[in-house]
Design a protein around this motif. Sequence first.
Motif, PDB file in Angstrom:
ATOM      1  N   ASP A 168       0.673  -1.418   0.219  1.00 41.43           N
ATOM      2  CA  ASP A 168      -0.045  -0.057   0.410  1.00 41.43           C
ATOM      3  C   ASP A 168       0.792   1.834   0.113  1.00 41.43           C
ATOM      4  N   MET A 169       2.132   0.879   0.727  1.00 41.36           N
ATOM      5  CA  MET A 169       2.715   2.547   0.813  1.00 41.36           C
ATOM      6  C   MET A 169       2.171   3.507   1.674  1.00 41.36           C
ATOM      7  N   MET A 170       1.390   2.763   2.614  1.00 43.98           N
ATOM      8  CA  MET A 170       0.999   4.034   3.446  1.00 43.98           C
ATOM      9  C   MET A 170       2.136   4.067   4.269  1.00 43.98           C
ATOM     10  N   ASP A 171       2.332   5.506   5.302  1.00 42.39           N
ATOM     11  CA  ASP A 171       3.656   5.952   5.689  1.00 42.39           C
ATOM     12  C   ASP A 171       3.005   4.291   7.653  1.00 42.39           C
ATOM     13  N   GLY A 172       4.066   4.276   7.570  1.00 44.64           N
ATOM     14  CA  GLY A 172       3.940   3.765   9.475  1.00 44.64           C
ATOM     15  C   GLY A 172       3.563   1.839   8.909  1.00 44.64           C
ATOM     16  N   ARG A 173       2.739   1.655   7.702  1.00 45.45           N
ATOM     17  CA  ARG A 173       1.746   0.267   7.884  1.00 45.45           C
ATOM     18  C   ARG A 173       2.793  -1.175   8.811  1.00 45.45           C
ATOM     19  N   VAL A 174       4.061  -0.770   8.603  1.00 43.81           N
ATOM     20  CA  VAL A 174       5.140  -2.402   8.828  1.00 43.81           C
ATOM     21  C   VAL A 174       4.972  -2.213  10.232  1.00 43.81           C
ATOM     22  N   ALA A 175       5.273  -1.246  10.669  1.00 43.04           N
ATOM     23  CA  ALA A 175       5.485  -1.429  12.306  1.00 43.04           C
ATOM     24  C   ALA A 175       3.767  -1.444  13.017  1.00 43.04           C
ATOM     25  N   HIS A 176       2.877  -1.051  12.188  1.00 47.94           N
ATOM     26  CA  HIS A 176       1.540  -1.396  13.210  1.00 47.94           C
ATOM     27  C   HIS A 176       1.762  -2.853  12.650  1.00 47.94           C
ATOM     28  N   ILE A 177       0.664  -3.074  11.358  1.00 46.65           N
ATOM     29  CA  ILE A 177       0.728  -4.104  11.318  1.00 46.65           C
ATOM     30  C   ILE A 177       1.947  -5.799  12.224  1.00 46.65           C
ATOM     31  N   ARG A 178       2.878  -4.932  12.090  1.00 46.41           N
ATOM     32  CA  ARG A 178       3.496  -6.043  13.237  1.00 46.41           C
ATOM     33  C   ARG A 178       3.877  -5.834  14.836  1.00 46.41           C
ATOM     34  N   ASN A 179       3.295  -4.916  15.117  1.00 42.18           N
ATOM     35  CA  ASN A 179       2.351  -4.430  16.272  1.00 42.18           C
ATOM     36  C   ASN A 179       1.271  -5.849  16.108  1.00 42.18           C
ATOM     37  N   ILE A 180      -0.044  -5.520  15.866  1.00 42.43           N
ATOM     38  CA  ILE A 180      -0.737  -6.248  16.154  1.00 42.43           C
ATOM     39  C   ILE A 180      -0.659  -7.551  15.467  1.00 42.43           C
ATOM     40  N   LEU A 181       0.345  -7.838  14.517  1.00 45.39           N
ATOM     41  CA  LEU A 181       0.653  -9.475  14.891  1.00 45.39           C
ATOM     42  C   LEU A 181       1.516 -10.012  15.647  1.00 45.39           C
ATOM     43  N   ASP A 182       2.082  -9.255  16.240  1.00 44.22           N
ATOM     44  CA  ASP A 182       2.606 -10.260  17.486  1.00 44.22           C
ATOM     45  C   ASP A 182       1.400  -9.737  18.307  1.00 44.22           C
ATOM     46  N   LYS A 183       0.982  -9.059  18.509  1.00 45.78           N
ATOM     47  CA  LYS A 183       0.389  -8.701  19.817  1.00 45.78           C
ATOM     48  C   LYS A 183      -0.996  -9.941  20.294  1.00 45.78           C
ATOM     49  N   HIS A 184      -1.579 -10.831  18.660  1.00 43.94           N
ATOM     50  CA  HIS A 184      -2.094 -12.170  18.797  1.00 43.94           C
ATOM     51  C   HIS A 184      -1.232 -13.186  18.116  1.00 43.94           C
ATOM     52  N   ALA A 185       0.115 -13.406  18.349  1.00 41.83           N
ATOM     53  CA  ALA A 185       1.313 -13.922  18.981  1.00 41.83           C
ATOM     54  C   ALA A 185       1.377 -14.669  17.608  1.00 41.83           C
ATOM     55  N   PHE A 186       1.958 -14.781  16.375  1.00 44.70           N
ATOM     56  CA  PHE A 186       1.897 -14.603  14.911  1.00 44.70           C
ATOM     57  C   PHE A 186       2.982 -14.003  14.649  1.00 44.70           C
TER      58      PHE A 186
END
Length: 326
Positions: A168-186
Amino acid sequence: MNHLTRRPRRNRKSDVIRDLVQENHVSVHDLIYPLFITEGQNQTVAIPSMPGISRFTLDRTLDEIGQCMELGIKTFAPFPNIPEAKKDRFALESKNPEGLYLKAVSEIKRQFPGVILATDVAMDPYSSDGHDGVVDNGEIINDASLEVLGQMALAQAQAGADIIAPSDMMDGRVAHIRNILDKHAFYNVSIMSYTAKYASAYYGPFRDALESAPKHGDKKTYQMNPANSREALIEAELDTAEGADYLMVKPALSYLDVIKLLRDNSNLPIVAYNVSGEYAMVKAAAQNGWIDGEKIMLETLLSMKRAGADIILTYFAKEFAQYLKK
């Protein structure tokens, strides 16, 4: 005649010698094969602007994956062709576990647990606006888009995705996605970031395949300016710090210098996306008898490896694997 101490042609004098000193090689293990998935059953729909590439219903997708695995291809990047009636501003269909994409990811992993799936995270296949982010009064809203993309990534991980590939090329999306994946133990789900994705004219056939062209405007406020290369280093630095596992350059062939730039400045694996327009040009010229399509395919893929790509996402993957089997 002058005595020549150095004669580089000595290292070119036979096939065996040339193979012995060859610096770069393309292997089927380097390749990711994109697949276009559509609704329905028992259908294969040819894409006119991409000769040799089709949209497959899920049953046919499974057949195609089976054939490709016999050829040694083990990594796939599925993309969904979503009916217009299921699109909306917020890409809600992207989170539907019974929808085309998530059901396909789940079924592929069930039938082929050994394959690796790199799933696409972007709103445009599901968006009634045809953009990669949330549109408000003609503007692409960055932070609101992150919320949608994060939930999309989580749904794909839950369906069985091995690699999440935000395009998508949105700013900050890698950190946001990593955060959510880790929060749900992925923790073991990787992120393959489209790090340097340019606002390119080479994407036309892909948009035909997904029927996902923007309904208005263009993507220049979030995809990169083709004139810029140093900017790619900024994106690479940010994606690395935010937790990306792979860095991608898209397109590849006209951006070999950017692939080289990232290779020289990063220890992460570099991915080159040999995009639809690059593929289509080779196919069109070959069909007209102007070039040897097979030789151009080989030279094209080799150029990307030589520039520094570890991995190549390419529509030539199956054809290349068939060539190696000959």
